[in-house]
Design an enzyme around this catalytic site. Structure first.
Site, PDB file in Angstrom:
ATOM      1  N   ASP A  57      57.931  15.456  48.373  1.00  0.00           N
ATOM      2  CA  ASP A  57      57.707  16.018  47.564  1.00  0.00           C
ATOM      3  C   ASP A  57      56.744  17.628  48.160  1.00  0.00           C
ATOM      4  O   ASP A  57      55.665  16.653  49.573  1.00  0.00           O
ATOM      5  CB  ASP A  57      57.314  15.592  46.064  1.00  0.00           C
ATOM      6  CG  ASP A  57      58.378  14.844  45.991  1.00  0.00           C
ATOM      7  OD1 ASP A  57      59.467  15.547  45.708  1.00  0.00           O
ATOM      8  OD2 ASP A  57      58.166  13.197  45.693  1.00  0.00           O
ATOM      9  N   ASP A  60      52.237  17.675  53.593  1.00  0.00           N
ATOM     10  CA  ASP A  60      51.331  18.833  52.671  1.00  0.00           C
ATOM     11  C   ASP A  60      50.085  17.959  51.640  1.00  0.00           C
ATOM     12  O   ASP A  60      49.391  18.514  51.066  1.00  0.00           O
ATOM     13  CB  ASP A  60      52.083  18.894  51.535  1.00  0.00           C
ATOM     14  CG  ASP A  60      52.915  18.093  50.101  1.00  0.00           C
ATOM     15  OD1 ASP A  60      52.386  18.349  49.160  1.00  0.00           O
ATOM     16  OD2 ASP A  60      53.216  17.037  50.378  1.00  0.00           O
ATOM     17  N   ASP A 116      57.244  14.003  54.789  1.00  0.00           N
ATOM     18  CA  ASP A 116      57.488  13.886  53.967  1.00  0.00           C
ATOM     19  C   ASP A 116      57.945  14.437  52.364  1.00  0.00           C
ATOM     20  O   ASP A 116      58.745  15.291  53.617  1.00  0.00           O
ATOM     21  CB  ASP A 116      56.042  14.768  53.612  1.00  0.00           C
ATOM     22  CG  ASP A 116      55.551  14.315  52.213  1.00  0.00           C
ATOM     23  OD1 ASP A 116      55.486  13.062  51.348  1.00  0.00           O
ATOM     24  OD2 ASP A 116      55.166  15.364  51.191  1.00  0.00           O
TER      25      ASP A 116
END
Length: 265
Positions: free
Chosen positions: A11, A213, A9
């Protein structure tokens, strides 16, 4: 050496707190690509937004964009595209919502927003990616990869409940942040896109290392043979991933540090 697919991922994971690539991240991913490993970036971001980071890496990375709605090859060729049914997209456009909640459509070639929202552009400051304002009554419901609502979490929860009640079986609904509700066609998520990419590369899930996240990373992390969850992750994410390892904070380039140790760089 067994080649691996390293998928991350952006961000909150691969990017720093400034939404930029740390130099150590660039160096580690380049070193792994030179060793023959595959790299993929998987994000809720638009493809045109993501390829700026791939170009900074200067490696042949695949891009899984719009939460799995699109996959692009390293040469920018479109590998796959999955769109919401126009009737579902139109229904989502018309869902009643508070005026402070922004409606966005991610299409193959652009980002449409229902009203000016300059505060949304800070996330994209390093890439220059920007939106086009299109009033809801003029939005084209065909060719939509994702419908995105941005705003107060309580208002988003109400929109989520409405979408689930009316079309839940035909949609994949998730969050990329607490104030970003993301809706794709049913069966569209990063995990499904990753499975197809592994097959394309002739690899198995056991050959995959994944980093994430937030809740929109759930399926991707559960598929990967080695799943790493960031220290700054959504509180519920670690509980959703079987066998996950918790690593450091994205603001400290923790993915690069973990990979460097894992591969003995």
């Amino acid at each position: 050496m067994t080649p691996r697919l390293i998928v991350s991922d952006l961000d909150g994971t691969l990017l720093g707190s400034d939404h930029r690539l740390h130099q150590s991240t660039i160096e580690v991913l380049r070193a792994l690509a030179e060793q023959g490993h595959h790299v993929a970036l998987a994000s809720g971001r638009h493809y045109h937004d993501m390829r700026v980071f791939r170009d900074q890496l200067k490696i042949p990375a695949h891009l899984i964009s719009t939460n799995g709605a699109y996959t692009h090859a390293p040469d920018d060729g479109l590998v796959s595209a999955s769109h919401l049914a126009p009737a579902h997209a139109q229904a989502l456009i018309q869902l009643p919502r508070p005026p402070q909640v922004r409606l966005s459509l991610y299409r193959e070639n652009g980002w449409h927003v229902d009203a000016e929202a300059p505060h949304l552009l800070s996330l994209h400051a390093s890439t220059g990616f920007t939106y086009e304002v299109v009033p809801p009554e003029e939005m084209d419901a065909s060719g939509v990869g994702k419908v995105l609502y941005l705003g107060d979490p309580k208002a988003l929860a109400q929109l989520e409940a409405l979408a689930l009640e009316r079309h839940g079986a035909d949609l994949h609904i998730t969050y990329s942040t607490t104030d970003a509700l993301e809706i794709m066609a049913g069966g569209v998520n990063k995990g499904v896109a990753l499975a197809a990419l592994l097959e394309r590369l002739g690899l198995t899930p056991a050959d995959c290392l994944a980093f994430g996240d937030n809740l929109n990373d759930t399926e991707m992390l559960n598929l990967a043979g080695e799943a790493q969850v960031m220290a700054n992750a959504h509180p519920e994410l670690f509980e959703r991933i079987q066998g996950a390892e918790r690593i450091g904070h994205h603001g400290e380039a923790a993915v690069a540090a973990w990979l460097s140790k894992r591969f003995g760089l």
